[in-house]
Enzyme design. Structure first.
Site, PDB file in Angstrom:
ATOM      1  CD  GLN A 128      -2.563   1.251   2.669  1.00  0.00           C
ATOM      2  OE1 GLN A 128      -2.019   0.903   3.717  1.00  0.00           O
ATOM      3  NE2 GLN A 128      -3.822   1.643   2.639  1.00  0.00           N
ATOM      4  N   GLY A 129       0.718   2.108  -0.997  1.00  0.00           N
ATOM      5  CA  GLY A 129       1.457   3.361  -1.060  1.00  0.00           C
ATOM      6  C   GLY A 129       0.592   4.530  -0.650  1.00  0.00           C
ATOM      7  CE1 TYR A 130      -4.036   4.210  -0.456  1.00  0.00           C
ATOM      8  CE2 TYR A 130      -5.188   4.763   1.570  1.00  0.00           C
ATOM      9  CZ  TYR A 130      -5.210   4.324   0.259  1.00  0.00           C
ATOM     10  OH  TYR A 130      -6.407   3.996  -0.327  1.00  0.00           O
ATOM     11  CB  SER A 131       2.291   6.656   5.175  1.00  0.00           C
ATOM     12  OG  SER A 131       1.169   6.259   5.935  1.00  0.00           O
ATOM     13  CD  GLU A 246      -5.544   0.718   6.592  1.00  0.00           C
ATOM     14  OE1 GLU A 246      -4.418   0.681   7.091  1.00  0.00           O
ATOM     15  OE2 GLU A 246      -5.899   1.584   5.768  1.00  0.00           O
ATOM     16  CB  SER A 378      -3.765   8.039  15.011  1.00  0.00           C
ATOM     17  OG  SER A 378      -4.504   9.245  15.009  1.00  0.00           O
ATOM     18  CG  ASN A 379      -6.306   4.159  18.932  1.00  0.00           C
ATOM     19  OD1 ASN A 379      -6.469   3.701  17.805  1.00  0.00           O
ATOM     20  ND2 ASN A 379      -6.118   3.395  19.987  1.00  0.00           N
ATOM     21  CD  GLU A 380      -3.662   9.744  19.420  1.00  0.00           C
ATOM     22  OE1 GLU A 380      -3.002   9.416  20.427  1.00  0.00           O
ATOM     23  OE2 GLU A 380      -3.618   9.100  18.349  1.00  0.00           O
TER      24      GLU A 380
END
Length: 393
Positions: A128-131, A246, A378-380
């Site tokens: 996966q090329g996301y970040s 995801e 993220s959980n935030e």
């Protein structure tokens, strides 16, 4: 709301158990039991995928028209739970759970006919090329440029934290095709081959000392426009659709397996630590609550309802419970937790563990799973979603 299994569900569960018992080899079981991450290396996951594919079970969520079993939500949950309890290797989600459904939803007939059978068989292994460096959870800030050149895009830039890029022969990737308007409006979703000239992969070694993630560099990489999913500059819509898959739930069975491991470590340790037993009991309560919450979501899905912000709640609770169980396991091992034994963790190894055998994966899992509350949103970010959709803040 009925949270119990029907007679038909119980019969299906028994069928799945019998199949796993007959087909999961000792080597594959050992590999699954000694996973230190949510990702299993393809030398173990692909043989198991081939076995499942022969039965038509490689992609539990796929409809029959694309080669899936056409299972109900309940059947999929039962299958996942039985695989977790048996210690089966996890299959890479990149193709089966992520880009596969995207191709079904947004791909052309030609793209579906070409890619979907290759995903099922394992012939194509995806990353996966996301970040990107500097973008973090702000996915819309990505800067990997894709400049139009006739029938191709020319890519320059990089992606980071790319899991299993060293194994993958294909990548699904978000690129920037326009800088006009809002950042989300200039993103395009592409499929590309990892052996394309100009692509290079640089390993990133994790805290656990493992090579799981990478940085991928693009230097004048030419990708055919025929490999685009959806319209140009509409990749943000496709990306959000993929993230729905995801961030799915279903973590309770794996948490139960991890909790059982932590309990066996505690039993093998000398002494009787009341504080440690209390932490185990509190973790058991948390996992039971997650299990019941997932059953409620499952019942809602089976009734045709959308789980809504419940998926964010389960993502938070599931990853934080996972990290709590990892901490308990490491604490239970005491001095043995710091012993690094990668060779003893190998599926075919005859090297004896230093300390309790159950402790072989405790520290690597603890280190790797620190990222669980970051990846997949993220959980935030998940708490922000709950604040908006549930609390109206």
């Amino acid at each position: 709301m009925d949270l119990e299994l029907t007679a038909a569900d119980l019969a299906f569960r028994d069928e799945v158990r019998a199949f796993i018992e007959a087909n999961l080899t000792p080597e594959l079981r050992r590999a699954g039991e000694r996973l230190t991450s949510v990702f299993c290396e393809p030398r173990y996951s692909l043989p198991w995928q081939k076995i499942l594919h022969a039965r038509g079970w490689a992609a539990p969520a796929w409809p029959r028209e694309y080669g899936g079993p056409g299972w109900s939500e309940v059947q999929r949950a039962i299958f996942a739970a039985e695989c977790a309890r048996a210690g089966a290797p996890t299959l890479s989600p990149m193709g089966l759970k992520m880009v596969g459904p995207v191709i079904m939803g947004y791909g052309t007939p030609e793209q579906k006919a070409y890619y979907l059978p290759r995903i099922l068989s394992g012939e194509d292994y995806w990353c996966q090329g996301y970040s990107e460096p500097g973008s973090g959870s702000d996915l819309a800030s990505l800067q990997l440029r894709a400049v139009s050149d006739g029938d191709h895009y020319v890519l320059d830039g990089s992606k980071i934290w790319t899991t299993h890029a060293q194994f993958a022969n294909r990548m699904f990737c978000l690129v920037r095709t326009s800088t006009e308007g809002k950042p989300q409006q200039g993103i395009t979703f592409l499929l590309l081959e990892m052996d394309t000239p100009g692509i290079s992969v640089k390993p990133i070694i994790t805290l656990a000392g493992e090579h799981e993630v990478n940085q991928v560099f693009f230097d004048g990489v030419r990708v055919p426009k025929a490999n685009r999913i959806g319209a140009e500059n509409q990749g943000w819509t496709v990306a959000k659709y993929l993230l729905e898959f995801e961030r799915g739930g279903g973590s309770a069975p794996g948490l139960m397996v991890g909790l059982e491991r932590a309990q066996r470590i505690a039993e093998a340790a000398s002494g009787d630590d009341a504080a440690h037993r209390r932490r185990l009991a509190e973790a058991q309560i948390a996992v039971t609550a997650i299990d019941m919450s997932e059953r409620m979501v499952l019942a809602a899905l089976a009734g045709g309802k959308n789980p809504g912000p419940a998926s964010s709640m389960l993502k938070i609770n599931g990853t934080e419970a996972m990290q709590r169980i990892d901490e308990i396991s490491v604490a239970g091992l005491g001095a043995y937790a710091g012993v690094d034994e990668p060779a003893a963790r190998e599926a075919g190894s005859n090297i004896e563990a230093v300390g309790p055998e159950e402790g072989l994966v405790a520290m690597p899992r603890y280190l790797n799973n620190r990222a669980a509350s970051i990846y997949g949103g993220s959980n935030e970010i998940q708490r922000d979603i709950i604040a908006r959709l549930v609390l109206g803040l």
